[in-house]
Design a protein around this motif. Sequence first.
Motif, short mmCIF file in Angstrom:
data_model
loop_
_atom_site.label_atom_id
_atom_site.label_comp_id
_atom_site.label_asym_id
_atom_site.label_seq_id
_atom_site.Cartn_x
_atom_site.Cartn_y
_atom_site.Cartn_z
N UNK A 65 0.82 -1.22 0.00
CA UNK A 65 0.00 0.00 0.00
C UNK A 65 0.86 1.27 0.00
N UNK A 66 1.92 1.30 0.81
CA UNK A 66 2.75 2.51 0.87
C UNK A 66 3.35 2.83 -0.49
N UNK A 67 3.72 1.80 -1.25
CA UNK A 67 4.30 2.03 -2.58
C UNK A 67 3.27 2.67 -3.51
N UNK A 68 2.01 2.23 -3.41
CA UNK A 68 0.94 2.86 -4.19
C UNK A 68 0.75 4.31 -3.75
N UNK A 69 0.73 4.54 -2.45
CA UNK A 69 0.54 5.90 -1.95
C UNK A 69 1.69 6.81 -2.40
N UNK A 70 2.92 6.30 -2.33
CA UNK A 70 4.07 7.10 -2.77
C UNK A 70 4.00 7.39 -4.27
N UNK A 71 3.53 6.41 -5.04
CA UNK A 71 3.41 6.59 -6.49
C UNK A 71 2.37 7.65 -6.81
N UNK A 72 1.21 7.56 -6.18
CA UNK A 72 0.14 8.51 -6.44
C UNK A 72 0.55 9.92 -5.98
N UNK A 73 1.29 9.99 -4.88
CA UNK A 73 1.77 11.29 -4.41
C UNK A 73 2.74 11.91 -5.42
N UNK A 74 3.56 11.06 -6.04
CA UNK A 74 4.48 11.57 -7.07
C UNK A 74 3.71 12.02 -8.31
N UNK A 75 2.61 11.34 -8.66
CA UNK A 75 1.73 11.82 -9.73
C UNK A 75 1.29 13.25 -9.41
N UNK A 76 0.94 13.46 -8.15
CA UNK A 76 0.40 14.76 -7.73
C UNK A 76 1.48 15.84 -7.74
N UNK A 77 2.66 15.47 -7.23
CA UNK A 77 3.75 16.44 -7.11
C UNK A 77 4.45 16.73 -8.44
N UNK A 78 4.55 15.70 -9.28
CA UNK A 78 5.29 15.83 -10.53
C UNK A 78 4.40 15.38 -11.69
N UNK A 79 3.43 16.19 -12.08
CA UNK A 79 2.49 15.77 -13.14
C UNK A 79 3.16 15.46 -14.47
N UNK A 80 4.38 15.98 -14.70
CA UNK A 80 5.07 15.66 -15.94
C UNK A 80 5.40 14.16 -16.02
N UNK A 81 5.43 13.51 -14.85
CA UNK A 81 5.66 12.07 -14.82
C UNK A 81 4.61 11.34 -15.65
N UNK A 82 3.36 11.78 -15.56
CA UNK A 82 2.29 11.15 -16.32
C UNK A 82 2.49 11.32 -17.82
N UNK A 83 3.05 12.46 -18.21
CA UNK A 83 3.32 12.69 -19.63
C UNK A 83 4.37 11.71 -20.14
N UNK A 84 5.43 11.50 -19.35
CA UNK A 84 6.45 10.54 -19.76
C UNK A 84 5.89 9.13 -19.82
N UNK A 85 5.07 8.78 -18.82
CA UNK A 85 4.50 7.43 -18.78
C UNK A 85 3.52 7.19 -19.93
#
Length: 340
Positions: A283-303
């Motif tokens: 669960x923590x890995x999912x939470x950390x991933x989603x938080x990074x989506x929120x903090x670094x939206x450019x990550x979604x563009x790369x993905x």
Amino acid sequence: MLNTVYRLVAPRTIVPVVVSQDTAGKVVVRPTHLSICNADQRYYQGIRSKEVLDEKLPMALIHEGIGRVVSDDSGTFKPGDNVVMLPNAPVEKDDYVAENYLRSSKFCGSGFDGFMQESMVLPPERVVLLPQGATSEVAAFTELVSVAMHAISRFDAIAHGRRDRIGVWGDGNMGYIVSLLLRLRHPDSKVVVFGRNALKLNDFTFVDETHLVGDVAGVQLVDHAFECAGGEGSVAAIEQIIDLINPEGTVSLLGVSENNVPISTRMVLEKGLRLFGSSRSGRKDFEDTVELYRERPEMLDYLSALVCSVNEATQIADISRAFEDDIHKPMGKTVIKWNM
């Protein structure tokens, strides 16, 4: 409540089954976007051993997916919330062993019905809210991103502090995601990717260096390494990592191989290397991933570069077509827009 589950009963044969499920204290999620994993393909095509198939099937596939909350008896989520569904279902806690390594944990799409269902009935702790603006087609494979997040978090806790150059072996999906997360989480480190396909390596625009594995003469050694090749490529990747890593480096093993992989223990001992494996996530890995989506939206563009195709499923034939198309994809993820 009555729920339709789409189970693989034999290779390439999917059958709907209606089951009754208790929703007391649970979140009811309507899947909207699912993503096919190589593990799903091994079941779908029947390329696991007969003993494994006999043990696991019938079973609904897919462990990567998102959905929309229909109801929540626990009061944690609101109807209409977009969420990522967690496939790991632990039944106990351990002070030393993470939920994804407990032998008692169940995992969707691996002997336990996956997300190919009309609705998922989940405990609230198996659901994580997605940030607004998260692209559905990308969020569909958040589970895969969380596995990379898990491996890097473990690396951060294990590896020594000299992280000037971090090598990633593998130019596929996992190599791409691990490299991207390393760039975001370790901006002061040089991320160096080693792969077999020059065209794939061209997509790694966010890293510092890329090298073909057959042309590494003069390449500077790395301090630590991530092996993301998997399959038959694991042998050559691990061998080259041991050659090109500095003494006392840490090697994170992420590639899955069906066969045993020989390792030069002489050089592992001589260099004092640390090798550790990572699988699945918690669960923590999912939470950390989603938080990074929120903090670094450019990550979604790369993905988004990994989205190979999006296939809408309104009938069983559409599911089969998505799996068949996925077999022939050059790279990336096949996403199913789920309307079953």
